[in-house]
Motif scaffolding. Structure first.
Motif, PDB file in Angstrom:
ATOM      1  N   VAL A  98      22.792  29.486  28.922  1.00  0.00           N
ATOM      2  CA  VAL A  98      22.439  27.788  28.411  1.00  0.00           C
ATOM      3  C   VAL A  98      23.185  27.404  27.260  1.00  0.00           C
ATOM      4  N   ASP A  99      23.903  26.265  27.082  1.00  0.00           N
ATOM      5  CA  ASP A  99      24.303  25.972  26.017  1.00  0.00           C
ATOM      6  C   ASP A  99      23.830  24.624  24.544  1.00  0.00           C
ATOM      7  N   ASN A 100      23.209  24.380  25.562  1.00  0.00           N
ATOM      8  CA  ASN A 100      21.794  22.933  25.809  1.00  0.00           C
ATOM      9  C   ASN A 100      20.512  22.734  25.580  1.00  0.00           C
ATOM     10  N   LEU A 101      19.683  22.229  25.208  1.00  0.00           N
ATOM     11  CA  LEU A 101      18.309  21.649  25.528  1.00  0.00           C
ATOM     12  C   LEU A 101      18.490  20.386  24.527  1.00  0.00           C
ATOM     13  N   SER A 102      17.498  20.081  25.191  1.00  0.00           N
ATOM     14  CA  SER A 102      16.620  18.665  24.469  1.00  0.00           C
ATOM     15  C   SER A 102      15.769  18.789  23.410  1.00  0.00           C
ATOM     16  N   ILE A 103      15.502  18.153  22.551  1.00  0.00           N
ATOM     17  CA  ILE A 103      14.270  18.400  21.961  1.00  0.00           C
ATOM     18  C   ILE A 103      13.004  18.478  22.660  1.00  0.00           C
ATOM     19  N   ILE A 139      17.372  38.435  18.210  1.00  0.00           N
ATOM     20  CA  ILE A 139      17.904  37.470  18.810  1.00  0.00           C
ATOM     21  C   ILE A 139      19.074  37.902  19.256  1.00  0.00           C
ATOM     22  N   ALA A 140      19.737  38.498  18.601  1.00  0.00           N
ATOM     23  CA  ALA A 140      21.186  39.137  19.162  1.00  0.00           C
ATOM     24  C   ALA A 140      20.846  40.512  19.376  1.00  0.00           C
ATOM     25  N   THR A 141      20.000  40.952  19.981  1.00  0.00           N
ATOM     26  CA  THR A 141      19.682  42.173  20.319  1.00  0.00           C
ATOM     27  C   THR A 141      18.370  41.780  21.743  1.00  0.00           C
ATOM     28  N   THR A 142      18.076  40.687  22.223  1.00  0.00           N
ATOM     29  CA  THR A 142      17.575  40.619  23.117  1.00  0.00           C
ATOM     30  C   THR A 142      17.984  39.185  23.710  1.00  0.00           C
ATOM     31  N   ARG A 143      18.115  39.529  25.186  1.00  0.00           N
ATOM     32  CA  ARG A 143      19.220  38.519  25.830  1.00  0.00           C
ATOM     33  C   ARG A 143      18.525  37.392  26.645  1.00  0.00           C
ATOM     34  N   GLN A 144      17.175  37.163  26.682  1.00  0.00           N
ATOM     35  CA  GLN A 144      15.886  36.657  26.798  1.00  0.00           C
ATOM     36  C   GLN A 144      15.564  35.689  25.475  1.00  0.00           C
ATOM     37  N   GLY A 145      16.269  36.042  24.819  1.00  0.00           N
ATOM     38  CA  GLY A 145      15.332  35.727  23.570  1.00  0.00           C
ATOM     39  C   GLY A 145      15.881  34.204  22.983  1.00  0.00           C
ATOM     40  N   ASN A 204      10.672  30.689  31.384  1.00  0.00           N
ATOM     41  CA  ASN A 204      10.872  31.190  32.413  1.00  0.00           C
ATOM     42  C   ASN A 204      12.460  30.247  32.123  1.00  0.00           C
ATOM     43  N   TRP A 205      13.661  31.181  31.485  1.00  0.00           N
ATOM     44  CA  TRP A 205      15.282  30.401  31.460  1.00  0.00           C
ATOM     45  C   TRP A 205      15.575  29.216  32.791  1.00  0.00           C
ATOM     46  N   GLU A 206      14.624  30.127  33.531  1.00  0.00           N
ATOM     47  CA  GLU A 206      15.826  29.558  35.484  1.00  0.00           C
ATOM     48  C   GLU A 206      15.276  28.333  35.035  1.00  0.00           C
ATOM     49  N   GLU A 207      14.121  26.867  34.232  1.00  0.00           N
ATOM     50  CA  GLU A 207      13.379  26.181  34.082  1.00  0.00           C
ATOM     51  C   GLU A 207      14.509  24.985  33.665  1.00  0.00           C
ATOM     52  N   LEU A 208      15.434  26.322  33.247  1.00  0.00           N
ATOM     53  CA  LEU A 208      16.349  25.549  31.846  1.00  0.00           C
ATOM     54  C   LEU A 208      17.888  25.360  32.138  1.00  0.00           C
ATOM     55  N   GLY A 209      18.067  25.955  33.520  1.00  0.00           N
ATOM     56  CA  GLY A 209      19.319  26.521  33.484  1.00  0.00           C
ATOM     57  C   GLY A 209      19.834  27.382  33.727  1.00  0.00           C
ATOM     58  N   GLY A 210      19.421  28.474  33.628  1.00  0.00           N
ATOM     59  CA  GLY A 210      19.905  30.052  32.855  1.00  0.00           C
ATOM     60  C   GLY A 210      19.323  30.462  34.213  1.00  0.00           C
ATOM     61  N   GLU A 211      19.526  32.191  34.116  1.00  0.00           N
ATOM     62  CA  GLU A 211      18.783  33.416  34.124  1.00  0.00           C
ATOM     63  C   GLU A 211      17.494  33.622  34.540  1.00  0.00           C
ATOM     64  N   GLY A 221      21.419  22.902   8.101  1.00  0.00           N
ATOM     65  CA  GLY A 221      20.591  22.658   9.496  1.00  0.00           C
ATOM     66  C   GLY A 221      19.343  23.536   9.464  1.00  0.00           C
ATOM     67  N   ILE A 222      18.649  22.947  10.747  1.00  0.00           N
ATOM     68  CA  ILE A 222      18.339  24.680  11.769  1.00  0.00           C
ATOM     69  C   ILE A 222      18.808  24.514  13.063  1.00  0.00           C
ATOM     70  N   ALA A 223      18.996  25.619  13.333  1.00  0.00           N
ATOM     71  CA  ALA A 223      20.289  26.421  14.850  1.00  0.00           C
ATOM     72  C   ALA A 223      18.860  26.847  15.864  1.00  0.00           C
ATOM     73  N   ILE A 224      19.136  26.154  16.552  1.00  0.00           N
ATOM     74  CA  ILE A 224      18.273  26.871  17.952  1.00  0.00           C
ATOM     75  C   ILE A 224      19.610  28.211  17.964  1.00  0.00           C
ATOM     76  N   ILE A 225      19.181  29.421  18.097  1.00  0.00           N
ATOM     77  CA  ILE A 225      19.584  30.553  18.360  1.00  0.00           C
ATOM     78  C   ILE A 225      19.284  31.023  19.682  1.00  0.00           C
ATOM     79  N   VAL A 226      20.303  32.064  20.475  1.00  0.00           N
ATOM     80  CA  VAL A 226      19.976  32.561  21.073  1.00  0.00           C
ATOM     81  C   VAL A 226      20.899  33.435  21.349  1.00  0.00           C
ATOM     82  N   HIS A 227      21.015  33.910  22.604  1.00  0.00           N
ATOM     83  CA  HIS A 227      21.560  35.654  22.279  1.00  0.00           C
ATOM     84  C   HIS A 227      23.134  35.936  22.545  1.00  0.00           C
ATOM     85  N   LYS A 228      24.633  35.561  22.337  1.00  0.00           N
ATOM     86  CA  LYS A 228      25.483  35.690  23.264  1.00  0.00           C
ATOM     87  C   LYS A 228      25.809  35.890  24.000  1.00  0.00           C
TER      88      LYS A 228
END
Length: 234
Positions: free
Chosen positions: A76-81, A147-153, A94-101, A65-72
């Motif tokens: 945000v837990d879910n996105l659409s294609i 991604i592990a070291t970049t909060r907005q990645g 901006n993450w705010e447009e996706l329900g994030g910070e 599978g190809i996983a879409i990953i973000v900082h732990k």
């Protein structure tokens, strides 16, 4: 496929000390061309072959599978294609447009020729170009590290390489689990292929047979892949 084939090669060589297997990365396109040009005995690809690459013998060893990953710590837990496509094309920044910070999105992609990128472009981007503003990395491991070291990645890697340092998002509310990939409920899946120019013989056949054995397929499953033997084909 490089880290997985390296692991299988190490196990195989431990049992067959008279055989040496040299594993080299470089992307699926390089693996396909090396097989076509007979500069390797056995090639690998993490994408389907294109029309002008046909003529090789193809052996499916696993489904990834190809996983879409973000900082732990990303909320945000879910996105659409469609949302993922908008992020990597630069339409959502901006993450705010996706329900994030309220943080700028830093998107990380793979290099041209990467099988992971090719599969991502085919399954997610739908002929829309990945933005030149995305950071480009030459391995799944490098993407994961950023991604592990970049909060907005945000990035994409093999499901088999997701670890506790990053979070794999659900896509359209479906998580990239082994069970969901077996039944194709999680749709971002691609084959892991062994490639041969001719029929496998001698030591090459011995290694191919090992890769398809229960022992090797169990190793692939323990490392996050869906073994070819388990896949429910459409």
């Amino acid at each position: 496929m490089e880290p997985f084939i390296e692991k299988l090669a190490d196990e195989f060589m431990a049992k067959n000390r008279d055989i040496i297997i040299a594993v080299q990365g470089g992307g699926s396109t390089a693996g396909i061309q090396a097989t076509l040009n007979r500069t390797c005995d056995l090639g690998t690809s993490s994408r389907e072959l294109k029309a002008d690459e046909r003529g090789l013998k193809v052996i499916v060893i696993a489904i990834d599978g190809i996983a879409i990953i973000v900082h732990k710590d990303n909320p945000v837990d879910n996105l659409s294609i469609e949302q993922i496509r908008a992020v990597f094309s630069g339409k959502i920044a901006n993450w705010e447009e996706l329900g994030g910070e309220n943080r700028k999105i830093i998107a990380v992609t793979r290099e041209e020729g990467s099988g992971t990128r090719g599969a991502f472009e085919e399954m997610v981007m739908n002929d829309i170009a990945i933005s030149d503003a995305c950071l480009v990395q030459d391995s799944n491991g490098a993407v994961r590290e950023i991604i592990a070291t970049t909060r907005q990645g945000i990035g994409y890697i093999s499901v088999g390489l997701v670890d506790e340092r990053v979070k794999a998002l659900a896509i359209n509310k479906v998580k990239p689990t082994h069970a969901n990939m077996i039944i194709h409920r999680y749709r971002l899946i691609r084959p892991f292929l062994l490639l041969l120019r001719d029929d496998a013989t001698g030591n090459i056949k011995k290694f191919v047979d090992y890769v398809l054995s229960d022992e090797a397929q169990d190793i692939l499953m323990r490392n996050g892949l869906t073994p070819a033997r388990d896949v429910h084909r459409d």
